[in-house]
Design an enzyme around this catalytic site. Structure first.
Site, short mmCIF file in Angstrom:
data_model
loop_
_atom_site.label_atom_id
_atom_site.label_comp_id
_atom_site.label_asym_id
_atom_site.label_seq_id
_atom_site.Cartn_x
_atom_site.Cartn_y
_atom_site.Cartn_z
N ASP A 1 -10.57 8.09 15.51
CA ASP A 1 -9.90 7.95 14.22
C ASP A 1 -9.73 9.31 13.54
O ASP A 1 -10.65 9.80 12.89
CB ASP A 1 -10.71 7.00 13.33
CG ASP A 1 -10.01 6.72 12.01
OD1 ASP A 1 -8.86 7.16 11.86
OD2 ASP A 1 -10.61 6.06 11.15
N ASP B 1 -1.64 8.06 10.52
CA ASP B 1 -2.72 7.14 10.86
C ASP B 1 -2.61 6.70 12.31
O ASP B 1 -1.63 6.06 12.70
CB ASP B 1 -2.67 5.92 9.94
CG ASP B 1 -3.85 4.97 10.17
OD1 ASP B 1 -4.88 5.43 10.71
OD2 ASP B 1 -3.74 3.79 9.83
#
Length: 528
Positions: free
Chosen positions: A333, A118
């Site tokens: 992202d 992440d």
């Protein structure tokens, strides 16, 4: 003659130091729905539980995962971008909820963990001395491995050390009764009552050098000391299999793994991601990107701090026509499948793309995208161009997502949705494919260049100016072993006597290169 030899020796040592500080470490990314993921993290009994790629069901699954991720983002207390549970509507059992995973080895002896990756969070945490964790047996998951997941036990690792409240990276120091206590951590998310909590420890992360996409043999591996969240208690979506074997945060904070690797002198403070057509790819720690790459600076949003990988788009262009008043701020992202734009900008971009499409509008059941079509052939539409400062441009050559053909017709959608946040968007993996995305934390900028991922030849970067020694990111006088005996922290080129597997910043190839150079120097000196 003596001075010439001394000069040659200085050059050899300097080059050896440059090589040491310019290392690359690589790890394979596993997309949870890729063919590789199906083969490596699924049981044979669940082979039909996931839809075929490019089917409507496949993209419904990804879109649902993004939706839940977006829902959690709105309530995040700590991270800017956080995990989603993923869809449970297609899988017949519990399923991983993240987008990309990689195997890592921690501790001595080493234990393997399949962690979610992440870029929107910072801490590396793994299930540890569990009080309340997600199940770790393979039979619980319909898309998990044929082997069980692991639980970390610091007392079973000879290289683990307590991470004290007195350390500057202990954000929960105010909750400690004494600076000599072990530092606690808690990561909270408002939505879904999702959290991970426990104690911070220090241990070894095992890495392998990478040279031109070839992983070198075990003699060239290194062991880097990092801070790890001993995740004793998880709640909410974490208990439902979002990241049952842990999560590696790649964010810009000092406590992230890239920060420790850089401070230990093992690599430049940067990493890159690339994605292949199967949606898997590679992560390269230490990669600064090629000289031909374009770039744009990261933005500071919260209290003049870098809270995530955020950039500013000056304008959105369709082909050679730039739309007015389309500037916005966006997250980069990699953990998100698709792309989201602020409502007003989304509308302008979508209408302009729609104007170039000569096809019948179509609504597909279960698909949330507004602009979908059906035609006898895939139309040619102009590229979407995101314009950044200094005239740098990120070009999305294929803005449409094409589904499998149905009865001779091609079905496709514009895979962009409103972000639900004014002035803030998010660029997902669907528009990163075909690029090597470089997260340059040293210069705080995003870089990108065309990439075929597995065919890329990633060259080790030049050492950063002035990085002749590496600051030790860990305590010098308060670091403790599990038995309570004080142990000196590991530094580049030196290990504590009781922890022989501590990290070293010297690769095997660097040492051999230095040895051969010294032999050459000796031979040259004998000729003078």
């Amino acid at each position: 003659m003596v001075s010439r030899s001394a000069f040659l020796l200085f050059c050899v040592l300097f080059l050896a130091t440059e090589e040491t500080l310019a290392s690359l470490f690589s790890s394979r990314l596993i997309h949870r729905f890729s063919d590789e993921g199906r083969a490596s993290i699924k049981t044979p009994s669940s082979s039909d539980s996931l839809p075929n790629k490019q089917s409507l069901e496949y993209y419904r699954l990804l879109a649902e995962s993004d939706f839940r991720r977006q829902r959690m983002n709105l309530g995040a207390k700590v991270q800017s971008l956080v995990p989603s549970e993923g869809s449970k509507t297609i899988s017949s059992g519990n399923d991983f909820g993240w987008l990309h995973y990689t195997w890592i080895d921690i501790g001595t002896p080493s234990v393997s963990f399949l962690v979610a990756l992440d870029t929107g969070s910072n801490l590396l945490w793994i299930p540890c001395n569990c009080v309340q964790c997600a199940p770790l047996t393979s039979t619980y998951y319909s898309s998990l491995a044929t082997k069980d997941l692991n639980e970390y036990n610091p007392s079973s690792s000879s290289t683990s050390k307590v991470f004290l409240c007195s350390h500057k990276l202990c954000d929960s120091a105010s909750d400690c009764e004494s600076p000599k206590e072990q530092c606690p951590y808690t990561v909270n998310y408002l939505s879904g009552n999702t959290s991970s909590s426990g104690l911070l420890v220090e241990d070894i992360l095992h890495l392998t050098y990478n040279t031109n996409n070839r992983l070198m043999n075990g003699s060239s591996s290194v062991k880097a000391r990092v801070v790890i969240g001993c995740g004793k208690k998880q709640s909410g979506d974490y208990l439902d299999g979002v990241a049952p074997d842990g999560l590696m945060g790649l964010g810009p904070a000092e406590i992230s793994v890239p920060s420790f690797l850089s401070k230990a002198g093992l690599m430049r403070n940067s990493f890159s991601l690339c994605f292949d057509e199967e949606d898997s790819g590679r992560i390269y720690f230490g990669d600064m990107g090629p000289s031909i790459q374009q770039s744009t600076p990261f933005l500071q949003l919260d209290n003049n701090k870098y809270s995530g990988y955020i950039v500013g788009v000056e304008a959105c262009c369709i082909g050679n026509s730039c739309l007015k008043q389309t500037s916005f701020t966006t997250f980069i992202d990699s953990g998100q499948s698709f792309t989201y734009l602020p409502e007003e900008i989304y509308r302008k971009v979508a209408l302009e793309i729609d104007r170039h499409i000569n096809a019948t509008s179509k609504n597909f059941e279960g698909v949330s995208w507004e602009y979908c079509y059906e035609s006898s052939a895939e139309p040619k539409v102009p590229a979407i161009k995101l314009k950044f400062s200094h005239n740098n441009t990120f070009v999305i050559h294929k803005p449409l997502f094409v589904f499998q053909q149905s009865q001779g017709l091609v079905q496709f959608c514009l895979p962009i949705s409103p972000s639900g946040q004014e002035g803030i968007g998010s660029i997902g993996q669907n528009y990163m494919r075909g690029y090597r995305m470089v997260f340059d934390r040293e210069n705080m900028k995003l870089g990108w260049s065309p990439s075929k991922c597995q065919e890329d030849k990633i060259e080790p970067p030049q050492a950063s100016p002035g990085s002749t020694s590496s600051p030790n990111p860990l305590p010098t006088d308060e670091q403790q072993s599990r038995g309570g005996h004080a142990v000196s922290p590991a530094i580049a080129g030196k290990t504590p006597s009781k922890t022989p597997s501590s990290s070293s910043s010297y690769s095997f190839s660097s040492i051999m290169r230095l040895f051969n150079s010294l032999l050459l120097l000796h031979w040259l000196a004998s000729l003078m």
